[in-house]
Design an enzyme around this catalytic site. Structure first.
Site, short mmCIF file in Angstrom:
data_model
loop_
_atom_site.label_atom_id
_atom_site.label_comp_id
_atom_site.label_asym_id
_atom_site.label_seq_id
_atom_site.Cartn_x
_atom_site.Cartn_y
_atom_site.Cartn_z
N CYS A 210 24.20 -3.58 18.62
CA CYS A 210 22.62 -3.83 18.93
C CYS A 210 21.86 -4.39 18.19
O CYS A 210 21.99 -5.26 17.63
CB CYS A 210 22.24 -2.32 19.40
SG CYS A 210 20.72 -2.56 20.71
N HIS B 261 26.40 -1.38 23.65
CA HIS B 261 26.64 -0.04 22.82
C HIS B 261 28.06 0.44 23.20
O HIS B 261 28.18 0.78 24.35
CB HIS B 261 25.59 0.97 23.08
CG HIS B 261 24.51 0.74 22.76
ND1 HIS B 261 24.19 0.99 21.12
CD2 HIS B 261 23.15 -0.01 22.74
CE1 HIS B 261 22.85 0.86 20.82
NE2 HIS B 261 22.26 0.22 21.93
N GLU C 60 29.60 2.49 22.02
CA GLU C 60 29.80 4.25 22.05
C GLU C 60 29.13 4.82 23.21
O GLU C 60 29.16 6.19 23.38
CB GLU C 60 28.95 4.80 20.66
CG GLU C 60 27.65 4.53 20.63
CD GLU C 60 27.02 3.15 20.40
OE1 GLU C 60 27.77 2.20 20.53
OE2 GLU C 60 25.83 3.06 20.40
#
Lengths: 253, 215
Positions: free
Chosen positions: B83, B191, B193
Protein backbone atom coordinates in the site's frame (compact mmCIF):
# COMPACT_ATOMS: atom_id res chain seq x y z
CA UNK A 1 -17.57 -5.77 -6.63
CA UNK A 2 -20.15 -5.25 -3.91
CA UNK A 3 -18.71 -6.11 -0.51
CA UNK A 4 -20.59 -8.18 2.05
CA UNK A 5 -19.81 -7.08 5.58
CA UNK A 6 -20.65 -9.02 8.74
CA UNK A 7 -21.84 -6.61 11.44
CA UNK A 8 -21.21 -7.85 14.97
CA UNK A 9 -22.78 -5.69 17.67
CA UNK A 10 -20.95 -6.47 20.88
CA UNK A 11 -22.14 -5.96 24.45
CA UNK A 12 -19.64 -6.94 27.10
CA UNK A 13 -18.33 -10.33 25.92
CA UNK A 14 -21.18 -11.24 23.59
CA UNK A 15 -22.39 -10.54 20.11
CA UNK A 16 -25.96 -9.35 20.56
CA UNK A 17 -28.81 -8.60 18.21
CA UNK A 18 -31.84 -6.45 18.75
CA UNK A 19 -34.52 -4.72 16.77
CA UNK A 20 -34.17 -1.00 16.01
CA UNK A 21 -30.86 -1.27 17.96
CA UNK A 22 -32.84 -2.22 21.10
CA UNK A 23 -34.11 -5.32 22.88
CA UNK A 24 -30.90 -7.26 22.92
CA UNK A 25 -30.52 -10.99 22.50
CA UNK A 26 -27.24 -12.87 23.02
CA UNK A 27 -25.93 -14.52 19.84
CA UNK A 28 -22.46 -15.82 20.64
CA UNK A 29 -18.77 -15.22 21.05
CA UNK A 30 -17.41 -12.35 18.89
CA UNK A 31 -14.19 -14.09 17.88
CA UNK A 32 -15.86 -17.39 17.14
CA UNK A 33 -18.42 -15.67 14.91
CA UNK A 34 -15.79 -13.52 13.16
CA UNK A 35 -13.75 -16.64 12.41
CA UNK A 36 -16.77 -18.56 11.15
CA UNK A 37 -17.94 -15.76 8.83
CA UNK A 38 -14.37 -15.27 7.56
CA UNK A 39 -14.07 -18.95 6.72
CA UNK A 40 -17.46 -18.83 4.99
CA UNK A 41 -16.28 -16.03 2.70
CA UNK A 42 -17.44 -12.73 4.21
CA UNK A 43 -15.49 -9.77 2.76
CA UNK A 44 -15.12 -7.64 5.86
CA UNK A 45 -16.00 -7.58 9.58
CA UNK A 46 -17.37 -4.66 11.59
CA UNK A 47 -17.44 -4.83 15.39
CA UNK A 48 -19.79 -2.26 16.93
CA UNK A 49 -19.52 -1.80 20.67
CA UNK A 50 -23.15 -1.39 21.71
CA UNK A 51 -22.37 0.02 25.16
CA UNK A 52 -18.98 1.63 24.64
CA UNK A 53 -20.16 5.03 25.73
CA UNK A 54 -21.22 3.56 29.05
CA UNK A 55 -18.55 1.01 29.95
CA UNK A 56 -14.87 0.30 29.68
CA UNK A 57 -13.71 -0.46 26.16
CA UNK A 58 -10.78 -2.75 26.95
CA UNK A 59 -12.89 -5.83 26.25
CA UNK A 60 -13.34 -4.93 22.63
CA UNK A 61 -9.67 -4.09 22.09
CA UNK A 62 -8.91 -7.63 23.23
CA UNK A 63 -11.51 -8.96 20.81
CA UNK A 64 -9.82 -7.05 17.96
CA UNK A 65 -6.36 -8.27 18.95
CA UNK A 66 -7.59 -11.85 18.90
CA UNK A 67 -9.59 -11.42 15.68
CA UNK A 68 -6.64 -10.19 13.65
CA UNK A 69 -4.68 -13.33 14.56
CA UNK A 70 -6.86 -15.52 12.37
CA UNK A 71 -9.20 -13.29 10.36
CA UNK A 72 -7.29 -11.95 7.34
CA UNK A 73 -9.80 -9.48 5.93
CA UNK A 74 -10.46 -5.84 6.89
CA UNK A 75 -11.71 -5.27 10.43
CA UNK A 76 -13.52 -2.12 11.55
CA UNK A 77 -14.15 -1.11 15.15
CA UNK A 78 -16.93 1.29 16.07
CA UNK A 79 -18.66 2.43 19.23
CA UNK A 80 -17.56 5.00 21.77
CA UNK A 81 -14.33 6.17 20.11
CA UNK A 82 -14.01 9.81 21.16
CA UNK A 83 -10.47 11.05 20.57
CA UNK A 84 -7.36 10.66 18.43
CA UNK A 85 -5.95 8.60 21.30
CA UNK A 86 -8.94 6.21 21.19
CA UNK A 87 -8.54 5.84 17.41
CA UNK A 88 -4.83 5.19 17.70
CA UNK A 89 -5.46 2.53 20.36
CA UNK A 90 -8.04 0.83 18.10
CA UNK A 91 -5.67 0.81 15.12
CA UNK A 92 -2.79 -0.45 17.27
CA UNK A 93 -5.01 -3.27 18.54
CA UNK A 94 -5.35 -4.37 14.92
CA UNK A 95 -8.40 -2.56 13.53
CA UNK A 96 -7.95 -1.43 9.93
CA UNK A 97 -10.65 1.21 10.22
CA UNK A 98 -12.68 2.93 12.90
CA UNK A 99 -16.36 3.87 12.69
CA UNK A 100 -17.32 7.12 14.40
CA UNK A 101 -20.81 8.47 15.03
CA UNK A 102 -21.49 10.14 18.39
CA UNK A 103 -18.09 11.83 18.65
CA UNK A 104 -18.41 13.18 15.10
CA UNK A 105 -21.76 14.82 15.93
CA UNK A 106 -20.42 16.35 19.15
CA UNK A 107 -17.12 17.42 17.57
CA UNK A 108 -17.07 17.30 13.74
CA UNK A 109 -13.46 18.52 13.83
CA UNK A 110 -12.47 15.07 15.12
CA UNK A 111 -13.19 13.57 11.68
CA UNK A 112 -10.94 16.14 9.98
CA UNK A 113 -8.15 15.68 12.52
CA UNK A 114 -8.40 11.89 12.39
CA UNK A 115 -8.34 11.87 8.57
CA UNK A 116 -5.23 14.08 8.59
CA UNK A 117 -3.50 11.95 11.21
CA UNK A 118 -4.36 8.43 10.12
CA UNK A 119 -5.59 8.91 6.53
CA UNK A 120 -9.16 9.01 5.21
CA UNK A 121 -8.96 5.32 4.33
CA UNK A 122 -9.37 4.30 7.96
CA UNK A 123 -12.00 6.84 9.00
CA UNK A 124 -15.52 5.51 8.51
CA UNK A 125 -18.26 7.96 9.41
CA UNK A 126 -21.17 6.06 10.94
CA UNK A 127 -24.71 7.43 10.66
CA UNK A 128 -27.80 6.12 12.45
CA UNK A 129 -30.78 7.42 10.50
CA UNK A 130 -34.44 7.50 11.51
CA UNK A 131 -37.17 8.42 9.07
CA UNK A 132 -39.10 11.62 9.83
CA UNK A 133 -41.08 11.97 6.63
CA UNK A 134 -40.74 10.91 3.03
CA UNK A 135 -37.22 11.90 1.93
CA UNK A 136 -36.32 13.22 5.37
CA UNK A 137 -34.19 11.35 7.89
CA UNK A 138 -32.74 12.49 11.21
CA UNK A 139 -29.31 11.43 12.52
CA UNK A 140 -29.28 9.73 15.92
CA UNK A 141 -26.39 9.09 18.31
CA UNK A 142 -25.57 6.81 21.24
CA UNK A 143 -26.66 3.68 19.41
CA UNK A 144 -30.01 5.01 18.27
CA UNK A 145 -30.96 6.40 21.67
CA UNK A 146 -30.60 10.13 21.18
CA UNK A 147 -31.93 12.59 18.60
CA UNK A 148 -29.67 15.27 17.15
CA UNK A 149 -31.97 17.36 14.96
CA UNK A 150 -29.46 16.90 12.12
CA UNK A 151 -30.76 16.06 8.64
CA UNK A 152 -28.99 12.99 7.26
CA UNK A 153 -28.11 13.78 3.63
CA UNK A 154 -26.62 17.19 4.45
CA UNK A 155 -24.68 15.65 7.33
CA UNK A 156 -23.36 12.93 5.00
CA UNK A 157 -21.95 15.57 2.63
CA UNK A 158 -20.36 17.40 5.53
CA UNK A 159 -18.72 14.17 6.73
CA UNK A 160 -17.29 13.63 3.25
CA UNK A 161 -15.96 17.21 3.18
CA UNK A 162 -14.37 16.71 6.60
CA UNK A 163 -12.38 13.79 5.20
CA UNK A 164 -14.29 10.60 6.01
CA UNK A 165 -13.25 7.75 3.68
CA UNK A 166 -16.51 5.78 3.85
CA UNK A 167 -20.05 6.16 5.18
CA UNK A 168 -21.57 3.37 7.29
CA UNK A 169 -25.31 4.02 7.08
CA UNK A 170 -27.69 2.29 9.48
CA UNK A 171 -31.45 2.58 9.15
CA UNK A 172 -32.77 2.46 12.72
CA UNK A 173 -36.29 1.81 11.37
CA UNK A 174 -35.18 -1.33 9.53
CA UNK A 175 -32.39 -2.53 11.84
CA UNK A 176 -33.12 -6.06 13.11
CA UNK A 177 -36.49 -6.28 11.33
CA UNK A 178 -35.31 -8.48 8.42
CA UNK A 179 -37.83 -6.57 6.25
CA UNK A 180 -35.30 -5.25 3.76
CA UNK A 181 -33.16 -2.11 3.49
CA UNK A 182 -34.61 1.40 3.56
CA UNK A 183 -34.16 1.82 -0.20
CA UNK A 184 -34.93 5.53 -0.35
CA UNK A 185 -32.51 6.32 2.48
CA UNK A 186 -29.72 4.31 0.84
CA UNK A 187 -30.38 6.01 -2.48
CA UNK A 188 -30.47 9.52 -1.01
CA UNK A 189 -27.20 9.04 0.89
CA UNK A 190 -25.44 7.20 -1.93
CA UNK A 191 -26.30 10.02 -4.32
CA UNK A 192 -25.27 12.73 -1.85
CA UNK A 193 -21.60 11.69 -1.74
CA UNK A 194 -18.81 10.33 -3.95
CA UNK A 195 -17.15 8.20 -1.25
CA UNK A 196 -18.17 4.55 -0.71
CA UNK A 197 -21.40 3.93 1.22
CA UNK A 198 -22.18 0.82 3.27
CA UNK A 199 -25.91 0.11 3.68
CA UNK A 200 -26.88 -1.48 6.99
CA UNK A 201 -30.16 -2.46 8.61
CA UNK A 202 -32.95 -4.72 7.49
CA UNK A 203 -31.40 -7.43 5.36
CA UNK A 204 -33.25 -10.68 5.97
CA UNK A 205 -32.98 -12.40 2.60
CA UNK A 206 -30.62 -12.32 -0.40
CA UNK A 207 -33.28 -10.65 -2.57
CA UNK A 208 -33.25 -7.66 -0.21
CA UNK A 209 -29.75 -6.96 -1.54
CA UNK A 210 -30.75 -7.30 -5.17
CA UNK A 211 -33.80 -5.09 -4.55
CA UNK A 212 -31.45 -2.47 -3.12
CA UNK A 213 -29.10 -2.78 -6.09
CA UNK A 214 -32.04 -2.14 -8.44
CA UNK A 215 -32.53 1.27 -6.82
CA UNK A 216 -28.97 2.32 -5.98
CA UNK A 217 -25.55 0.70 -5.89
CA UNK A 218 -23.87 1.08 -2.52
CA UNK A 219 -20.26 -0.14 -2.30
CA UNK A 220 -21.15 -2.61 0.41
CA UNK A 221 -24.00 -4.05 2.45
CA UNK A 222 -23.85 -5.09 6.09
CA UNK A 223 -25.47 -8.30 7.28
CA UNK A 224 -26.29 -9.32 10.85
CA UNK A 225 -29.55 -11.22 11.50
CA UNK A 226 -29.36 -13.11 8.22
CA UNK A 227 -26.01 -14.56 9.32
CA UNK A 228 -26.58 -14.83 13.08
CA UNK A 229 -29.85 -16.74 12.75
CA UNK A 230 -28.44 -18.90 9.97
CA UNK A 231 -31.36 -18.32 7.63
CA UNK A 232 -29.02 -18.00 4.64
CA UNK A 233 -25.35 -18.88 4.24
CA UNK A 234 -22.86 -16.37 2.88
CA UNK A 235 -22.49 -18.68 -0.11
CA UNK A 236 -26.24 -18.54 -0.80
CA UNK A 237 -26.27 -14.76 -0.51
CA UNK A 238 -23.37 -14.39 -2.95
CA UNK A 239 -24.92 -16.91 -5.35
CA UNK A 240 -28.17 -14.95 -5.39
CA UNK A 241 -26.28 -11.70 -5.98
CA UNK A 242 -24.25 -13.21 -8.81
CA UNK A 243 -27.42 -14.64 -10.38
CA UNK A 244 -28.76 -11.08 -10.58
CA UNK A 245 -25.61 -9.85 -12.28
CA UNK A 246 -23.97 -8.28 -9.22
CA UNK A 247 -20.19 -8.77 -9.12
CA UNK A 248 -19.07 -10.47 -5.90
CA UNK A 249 -15.81 -11.89 -4.65
CA UNK A 250 -15.68 -15.59 -5.49
CA UNK A 251 -15.90 -18.12 -2.75
CA UNK A 252 -13.39 -20.86 -2.28
CA UNK A 253 -15.21 -23.92 -3.60
CA UNK B 1 14.30 -26.11 10.27
CA UNK B 2 14.25 -22.53 11.44
CA UNK B 3 11.48 -20.36 10.13
CA UNK B 4 12.60 -17.60 7.81
CA UNK B 5 12.97 -14.28 9.58
CA UNK B 6 10.96 -11.46 7.98
CA UNK B 7 11.48 -7.95 9.33
CA UNK B 8 8.52 -5.56 9.27
CA UNK B 9 9.89 -2.03 9.31
CA UNK B 10 8.73 -0.11 12.37
CA UNK B 11 8.45 3.57 11.48
CA UNK B 12 5.24 4.37 13.33
CA UNK B 13 2.78 3.76 10.48
CA UNK B 14 0.89 0.82 9.10
CA UNK B 15 -1.26 -2.06 10.26
CA UNK B 16 1.81 -3.86 11.50
CA UNK B 17 0.02 -6.20 13.88
CA UNK B 18 -2.05 -7.70 11.04
CA UNK B 19 1.00 -8.03 8.79
CA UNK B 20 3.01 -9.79 11.52
CA UNK B 21 0.08 -12.12 12.25
CA UNK B 22 -0.30 -13.02 8.58
CA UNK B 23 3.46 -13.70 8.25
CA UNK B 24 3.35 -15.91 11.34
CA UNK B 25 0.33 -17.78 9.97
CA UNK B 26 2.48 -18.60 6.92
CA UNK B 27 5.29 -19.94 9.08
CA UNK B 28 7.63 -16.94 9.17
CA UNK B 29 9.38 -15.56 12.19
CA UNK B 30 8.02 -11.99 11.95
CA UNK B 31 9.89 -9.20 13.69
CA UNK B 32 8.69 -5.60 13.99
CA UNK B 33 11.89 -3.58 14.11
CA UNK B 34 13.87 -0.55 12.93
CA UNK B 35 17.17 -1.82 14.31
CA UNK B 36 19.68 -1.85 11.43
CA UNK B 37 21.40 -5.06 12.53
CA UNK B 38 18.12 -6.95 12.89
CA UNK B 39 16.82 -5.68 9.55
CA UNK B 40 20.00 -6.57 7.65
CA UNK B 41 20.11 -10.04 9.26
CA UNK B 42 16.56 -10.81 8.10
CA UNK B 43 15.70 -12.93 5.07
CA UNK B 44 13.10 -10.48 3.84
CA UNK B 45 11.84 -6.99 4.64
CA UNK B 46 8.32 -5.63 4.52
CA UNK B 47 7.72 -1.91 4.25
CA UNK B 48 4.17 -1.44 5.61
CA UNK B 49 2.14 1.74 5.59
CA UNK B 50 -1.28 3.28 5.41
CA UNK B 51 -2.15 6.95 5.26
CA UNK B 52 -0.59 9.94 3.54
CA UNK B 53 2.63 9.73 1.49
CA UNK B 54 4.06 12.90 3.01
CA UNK B 55 3.60 11.60 6.57
CA UNK B 56 5.11 8.22 5.66
CA UNK B 57 8.28 9.71 4.14
CA UNK B 58 8.54 12.27 6.95
CA UNK B 59 8.56 9.44 9.50
CA UNK B 60 11.12 7.44 7.53
CA UNK B 61 13.37 10.46 7.15
CA UNK B 62 13.00 11.53 10.78
CA UNK B 63 14.24 8.08 11.80
CA UNK B 64 16.89 8.11 9.04
CA UNK B 65 15.64 4.77 7.72
CA UNK B 66 15.99 5.46 3.96
CA UNK B 67 19.69 4.39 3.88
CA UNK B 68 18.79 1.16 5.69
CA UNK B 69 16.01 0.35 3.20
CA UNK B 70 18.45 1.02 0.32
CA UNK B 71 21.13 -1.16 1.94
CA UNK B 72 18.66 -4.01 2.31
CA UNK B 73 17.56 -3.69 -1.33
CA UNK B 74 21.20 -3.53 -2.46
CA UNK B 75 21.90 -6.74 -0.56
CA UNK B 76 19.60 -8.46 -3.06
CA UNK B 77 17.17 -9.83 -0.50
CA UNK B 78 13.40 -9.64 -1.06
CA UNK B 79 11.81 -6.32 -0.12
CA UNK B 80 8.01 -5.97 -0.26
CA UNK B 81 6.21 -2.65 0.05
CA UNK B 82 2.49 -2.80 0.86
CA UNK B 83 0.00 0.00 0.00
CA UNK B 84 1.68 3.26 1.09
CA UNK B 85 4.84 1.16 1.58
CA UNK B 86 4.67 0.30 -2.14
CA UNK B 87 4.06 3.93 -3.13
CA UNK B 88 7.14 5.07 -1.22
CA UNK B 89 9.33 2.76 -3.35
CA UNK B 90 8.82 5.16 -6.27
CA UNK B 91 10.68 8.42 -7.00
CA UNK B 92 7.97 10.82 -5.93
CA UNK B 93 4.27 11.30 -5.24
CA UNK B 94 1.78 13.95 -6.30
CA UNK B 95 -0.38 13.48 -3.19
CA UNK B 96 -0.88 16.95 -1.60
CA UNK B 97 2.02 18.56 -3.51
CA UNK B 98 5.15 16.86 -4.75
CA UNK B 99 7.05 14.68 -2.27
CA UNK B 100 10.23 12.65 -2.71
CA UNK B 101 10.06 8.90 -2.29
CA UNK B 102 12.76 6.24 -1.87
CA UNK B 103 13.40 6.09 -5.63
CA UNK B 104 14.02 2.33 -5.66
CA UNK B 105 11.74 2.05 -8.70
CA UNK B 106 11.76 5.07 -11.05
CA UNK B 107 8.34 6.63 -11.43
CA UNK B 108 5.65 8.58 -9.66
CA UNK B 109 2.48 8.14 -7.65
CA UNK B 110 -0.58 9.90 -9.07
CA UNK B 111 -4.27 10.19 -8.25
CA UNK B 112 -6.41 7.50 -9.91
CA UNK B 113 -7.68 9.16 -13.12
CA UNK B 114 -11.26 7.97 -12.77
CA UNK B 115 -14.16 9.46 -14.69
CA UNK B 116 -16.78 11.70 -13.12
CA UNK B 117 -19.12 9.92 -10.75
CA UNK B 118 -16.71 7.08 -9.92
CA UNK B 119 -16.24 6.70 -6.19
CA UNK B 120 -12.90 7.39 -4.50
CA UNK B 121 -11.19 6.05 -2.47
CA UNK B 122 -11.24 2.76 -4.38
CA UNK B 123 -12.26 0.49 -1.51
CA UNK B 124 -12.92 -3.20 -1.94
CA UNK B 125 -12.02 -6.40 -3.72
CA UNK B 126 -10.68 -6.40 -7.24
CA UNK B 127 -8.74 -8.63 -9.62
CA UNK B 128 -5.07 -8.44 -10.59
CA UNK B 129 -3.67 -9.46 -13.98
CA UNK B 130 -0.18 -9.55 -15.54
CA UNK B 131 0.14 -6.93 -18.31
CA UNK B 132 2.05 -9.30 -20.59
CA UNK B 133 -0.07 -12.39 -20.11
CA UNK B 134 2.23 -14.20 -17.67
CA UNK B 135 3.45 -13.40 -14.16
CA UNK B 136 6.96 -12.00 -14.03
CA UNK B 137 7.33 -13.11 -10.42
CA UNK B 138 6.58 -16.19 -8.34
CA UNK B 139 4.89 -13.87 -5.86
CA UNK B 140 1.66 -14.70 -7.71
CA UNK B 141 0.46 -18.05 -8.98
CA UNK B 142 -2.02 -18.87 -11.74
CA UNK B 143 -4.97 -19.00 -9.36
CA UNK B 144 -4.40 -15.35 -8.44
CA UNK B 145 -5.84 -14.24 -11.79
CA UNK B 146 -9.28 -15.25 -10.53
CA UNK B 147 -9.04 -14.38 -6.86
CA UNK B 148 -9.81 -10.76 -5.98
CA UNK B 149 -7.62 -8.97 -3.44
CA UNK B 150 -8.42 -6.05 -1.11
CA UNK B 151 -7.67 -2.44 -2.08
CA UNK B 152 -8.11 0.85 -0.26
CA UNK B 153 -6.45 3.82 -1.98
CA UNK B 154 -6.90 7.01 -4.00
CA UNK B 155 -3.41 7.19 -5.55
CA UNK B 156 -1.54 4.60 -7.60
CA UNK B 157 1.95 3.92 -8.97
CA UNK B 158 3.10 4.96 -12.45
CA UNK B 159 6.51 3.39 -13.06
CA UNK B 160 8.52 5.08 -15.85
CA UNK B 161 9.50 1.72 -17.31
CA UNK B 162 6.54 -0.53 -18.23
CA UNK B 163 8.82 -3.50 -17.51
CA UNK B 164 8.44 -2.63 -13.82
CA UNK B 165 4.69 -3.22 -13.91
CA UNK B 166 3.97 -6.58 -12.31
CA UNK B 167 0.18 -6.45 -12.15
CA UNK B 168 -2.64 -4.25 -13.37
CA UNK B 169 -6.19 -3.80 -12.12
CA UNK B 170 -9.28 -2.21 -13.64
CA UNK B 171 -11.51 -0.01 -11.51
CA UNK B 172 -14.67 1.31 -13.22
CA UNK B 173 -12.99 1.59 -16.61
CA UNK B 174 -9.62 2.90 -15.37
CA UNK B 175 -6.62 0.53 -15.56
CA UNK B 176 -3.93 1.18 -12.96
CA UNK B 177 -0.72 -0.49 -11.76
CA UNK B 178 -1.53 -2.71 -8.79
CA UNK B 179 1.91 -4.30 -8.28
CA UNK B 180 5.44 -3.28 -9.24
CA UNK B 181 8.78 -5.07 -9.41
CA UNK B 182 12.39 -4.22 -10.02
CA UNK B 183 14.75 -7.08 -9.29
CA UNK B 184 14.32 -8.02 -5.64
CA UNK B 185 12.14 -4.99 -4.88
CA UNK B 186 8.40 -5.59 -5.10
CA UNK B 187 5.33 -3.60 -4.14
CA UNK B 188 1.60 -4.24 -4.01
CA UNK B 189 -1.03 -1.50 -3.89
CA UNK B 190 -3.46 -3.97 -2.34
CA UNK B 191 -3.18 -5.55 1.10
CA UNK B 192 -2.14 -9.23 0.92
CA UNK B 193 -2.55 -9.47 4.71
CA UNK B 194 -6.23 -8.47 4.32
CA UNK B 195 -7.04 -10.47 1.19
CA UNK B 196 -8.07 -13.77 2.73
CA UNK B 197 -6.51 -17.00 1.53
CA UNK B 198 -5.39 -15.45 -1.79
CA UNK B 199 -3.39 -12.83 0.10
CA UNK B 200 -1.89 -15.28 2.56
CA UNK B 201 -0.59 -17.30 -0.39
CA UNK B 202 1.16 -14.19 -1.74
CA UNK B 203 2.91 -13.73 1.61
CA UNK B 204 3.74 -17.43 1.67
CA UNK B 205 5.40 -17.10 -1.75
CA UNK B 206 7.26 -14.00 -0.55
CA UNK B 207 8.52 -15.73 2.59
CA UNK B 208 9.64 -18.93 0.94
CA UNK B 209 11.23 -17.64 -2.25
CA UNK B 210 14.98 -18.00 -2.22
CA UNK B 211 15.97 -15.86 -5.17
CA UNK B 212 14.50 -13.03 -7.16
CA UNK B 213 15.50 -13.23 -10.78
CA UNK B 214 12.92 -11.37 -12.76
CA UNK B 215 13.57 -8.14 -14.57
Amino acid sequence: MMRLIARLDVKNEFVIKGIHLEGLRKIGDPNELARRYYQQGIDEIVFMDAVASLYDRNNLFEVIEAACRDVFIPITLGGGLRSLGDIEAALKAGADKVAINTAAVRNPGLIAEAARHFGSQCIVASIEAKKQASDDWEAYIDNGREKTGIEVTGWTKKLQDLGAGEIFLTSIDREGTRRGFDLQLSKAVNEAVSIPVIASGGCGRPDHITALADVTAPSAVALASVLHYGTHSIFEVKQAMAACGLAVRELAA
Amino acid sequence: MNALRIAVLDYGLGNVRSICNALKAMGADALLTRHAGDVMASDGLILPGVGAFETGMANINALNLAPLIHDFADAGKPLLGICLGMQMLLSFSEENGEHQGLDLIPGRVARLPVSNGVRLPHVGWNRIAPPEGHWKSDLFDEAHRNEPVYFVHTYAAKPNDPAHILAETEYEGTVFTSAIIRGNVIGTQFHPEKSGEAGLRILDHFIHQKSFDYV
